[in-house]
Design an enzyme around this catalytic site. Structure first.
Site, PDB file in Angstrom:
ATOM      1  N   GLY A 124       0.854  -1.188   0.000  1.00 28.55           N
ATOM      2  CA  GLY A 124       0.000   0.000   0.000  1.00 28.55           C
ATOM      3  C   GLY A 124       0.892   1.242   0.000  1.00 28.55           C
ATOM      4  O   GLY A 124       1.482   1.566  -1.024  1.00 28.55           O
ATOM      5  N   TRP A 192       5.170  -1.368  -1.079  1.00 27.94           N
ATOM      6  CA  TRP A 192       5.367  -0.524   0.100  1.00 27.94           C
ATOM      7  C   TRP A 192       5.937  -1.345   1.262  1.00 27.94           C
ATOM      8  O   TRP A 192       6.694  -0.840   2.087  1.00 27.94           O
ATOM      9  CB  TRP A 192       4.052   0.130   0.527  1.00 27.94           C
ATOM     10  CG  TRP A 192       4.064   0.543   1.971  1.00 27.94           C
ATOM     11  CD1 TRP A 192       3.450  -0.094   3.007  1.00 27.94           C
ATOM     12  CD2 TRP A 192       4.759   1.656   2.548  1.00 27.94           C
ATOM     13  NE1 TRP A 192       3.708   0.552   4.198  1.00 27.94           N
ATOM     14  CE2 TRP A 192       4.524   1.636   3.939  1.00 27.94           C
ATOM     15  CE3 TRP A 192       5.573   2.660   2.025  1.00 27.94           C
ATOM     16  CZ2 TRP A 192       5.045   2.588   4.817  1.00 27.94           C
ATOM     17  CZ3 TRP A 192       6.100   3.609   2.898  1.00 27.94           C
ATOM     18  CH2 TRP A 192       5.840   3.572   4.269  1.00 27.94           C
TER      19      TRP A 192
END
Length: 401
Positions: A124, A192
Site C-alpha cells: 500500500g 510498500w
C-alpha cells in the site's frame, strides 16, 4: 506486427498469424509449456474466429503465467528448494495491540509457535493482510506473524490518517515484537512493504535475521511521478484514462495533489469515488496480464478508502523521509543482513529501476529478476522466488543451529 490466436483442438493447439512466425516457433513453447505442439495457419483480417481465438489466448496465458505453483514444486538446481506455496492454514492466535491513544493494530500468528519468527509487512500503504500471505512460509519451521498497519485491514480506526507516518509504523513493529516476546525476526515485505522493511531494518538492524524484499519501492519523487503523473499511462492508457478523467483539466498539474483534495473531502461520496478510481488504477496495472479478481477490489469501498487515502497521504508527505534518497543512503546499516530482492521485469507499479538502484548500492544482497512477471506477489514466477528465498533463509538458520 503479427496477430496471434490460440485455440484448443483436443491436444493440439492452433497458432494463427498474419505475418511471419519463424521466430515464434522456438520461443512460445519455451515460455509456455502447454504450447508444445502447434500448427501454423494463415489468418485474414476478416477471420470471424479471431476474437474467440484471442480470448482463448488470454485464458491460456493466464494459466501459464498466473497459475499457482504446485506445493510439490522443487528447484533441483538449488538443492531441491521448495518453490510452491504451502497449504492454507489458520492462525493459532490473533488480537489487537493498542499502539497509541488513537490506533490499535490487528495481528495474528500461525505456523509453529516455537518456530523461527517472521513478520509479513503488507503493501500500500493501506493494503492490509490476507490469509494467503501465510502461505509463503513453511508452517513447520516458521512462526508467522501478520499485522495490519495503522488504518488498514482490521486495524482501527479505519482509513485514519492522523498519527499515521512511516516512523509510527516502525515504532508499531517494535511494539509488536516486544509484545510477542520475540528477540529478533525475519522480515518479509513487498512493494510498500519493501519500503517499510528497509526502513525498519535500517532503524533496528540488530533485530533482523534476514530480509526478503519484492517489487522495490524507495518512495522517491521519480517513482511517484512515473506511476501517478502519467509515465505508466504510456503502457496502460486504457486504465489511465478513468483515473485521469476524474480530475478536471485545470487540476492535472499534480494528480497526487488533486486526489488528496478529494480523498480528504467532507463529502463521503466524493471520497469513495476518488478512492475507487485511485485503487482501480493500481489494481489494473499490478499484473503482467491484468487480473479480474484484483481489479474487482477497486469496487470494495471499505478496502479502497483505506488503500487510497493512506497511500496518497504517504505520497503527499514523501514517505516522511528526510531526503529523497534516504533508503539508499542508509544501506550500510543493513549490508550484513542475508537478503533476497525479487523483482518482476515488467513491473509497472514499481519499475525495475528502483530494484536496480538498490542492487547497485547493495550487491551483497541476492537479486532475482523474474523475466515474465509484473508487480504482484501472486504471479507464478514471483511467488516461486519468494518461497525459495524463505527456504534459503530457513536452511541458513538450520545450519547455524
Amino acid at each position: 506486427m503479427g496477430l496471434l490466436g490460440l485455440a484448443n483442438s483436443s491436444s493440439l493447439i492452433n497458432l494463427n498469424v498474419a505475418s511471419s512466425t519463424s521466430s515464434l516457433r522456438p520461443s512460445l513453447p519455451s515460455l509456455f509449456p502447454s504450447l508444445s505442439s502447434f500448427r501454423i495457419q494463415p489468418l485474414s483480417a476478416g477471420n470471424k474466429k479471431f476474437v474467440a481465438l484471442v480470448q482463448n489466448l488470454d485464458r491460456n496465458l493466464d494459466k501459464e503465467l498466473l497459475s499457482e505453483p504446485m506445493e510439490s514444486d522443487k528447484d533441483e538446481s538449488q538443492g531441491g528448494l521448495n518453490r510452491g506455496l504451502y497449504p492454507p492454514l489458520d492462525p493459532y492466535d490473533s488480537g489487537f495491540l493498542k499502539v497509541s491513544d488513537l490506533h490499535s493494530i490487528y495481528y495474528e500468528q500461525s505456523g509453529n509457535p516455537s518456530g523461527h519468527p517472521v513478520v509479513f509487512l503488507h503493501g500500500g500503504p493501506g493494503g492490509g493482510t490476507a490469509p494467503s500471505n501465510r502461505r509463503f512460509f513453511d508452517p513447520e519451521f516458521y512462526r508467522i506473524i501478520l499485522f495490519d498497519q495503522r488504518g488498514a485491514g482490521k486495524s482501527v480506526p479505519h482509513a485514519c490518517l492522523e498519527h499515521n507516518t512511516t516512523w509510527d509504523l516502525v515504532s508499531d513493529i517494535e511494539k509488536l515484537r516486544e509484545h510477542l516476546k520475540i528477540p529478533e525476526w525475519q522480515v518479509f515485505g513487498g512493494s510498500w512493504g519493501s519500503t517499510l522493511a528497509l526502513t525498519y531494518s535500517q532503524s533496528h538492524p540488530d533485530k533482523v535475521t534476514g530480509l526478503v524484499l519484492r517489487g522495490i519501492f524507495l518512495l522517491r519523487k521519480k517513482e511517484i511521478d512515473w506511476f501517478y503523473e502519467g509515465g505508466a499511462a504510456a503502457i496502460f492508457p486504457d486504465a489511465w484514462e478513468p483515473f485521469r478523467d476524474l480530475i478536471p483539466e485545470d487540476e492535472r498539474g499534480s494528480f497526487v495533489n488533486a486526489y488528496s483534495k478529494r480523498l480528504n473531502s467532507a463529502d463521503m461520496e466524493i471520497q469513495y469515488a476518488a478512492a475507487r478510481a485511485w485503487t482501480k488504477w493500481e489494481m489494473m496495472t499490478a499484473y503482467l496480464i491484468p487480473s479480474e479478481e484484483s481489479i474487482k477490489r477497486g469496487d470494495d469501498d471499505m478496502f479502497s478508502l483505506a488503500f487510497a487515502r493512506i497511500e496518497n497521504h504517504y505520497f503527499i508527505n514523501k514517505g516522511f523521509f528526510p531526503s529523497d534518497s534516504y533508503l539508499l543512503d542508509n544501506v550500510d546499516k543493513i549490508r550484513h543482513i542475508n537478503t533476497t530482492i525479487v523483482q518482476g521485469r515488467y513491473d509497472v507499479c514499481c519499475p525495475m529501476m528502483s530494484a536496480w538502484d538498490l542492487h547497485k548500492a547493495w550487491p551483497e544482497a541476492e537479486f532475482k529478476i523474474v523475466r515474465d512477471a509484473g508487480h504482484s506477489a501472486n504471479e507464478r514466477g514471483i511467488t516461486a522466488e519468494l518461497v525459495a528465498a524463505n527456504e534459503r533463509l530457513k536452511n541458513i538458520i538450520r545450519n547455524k543451529s
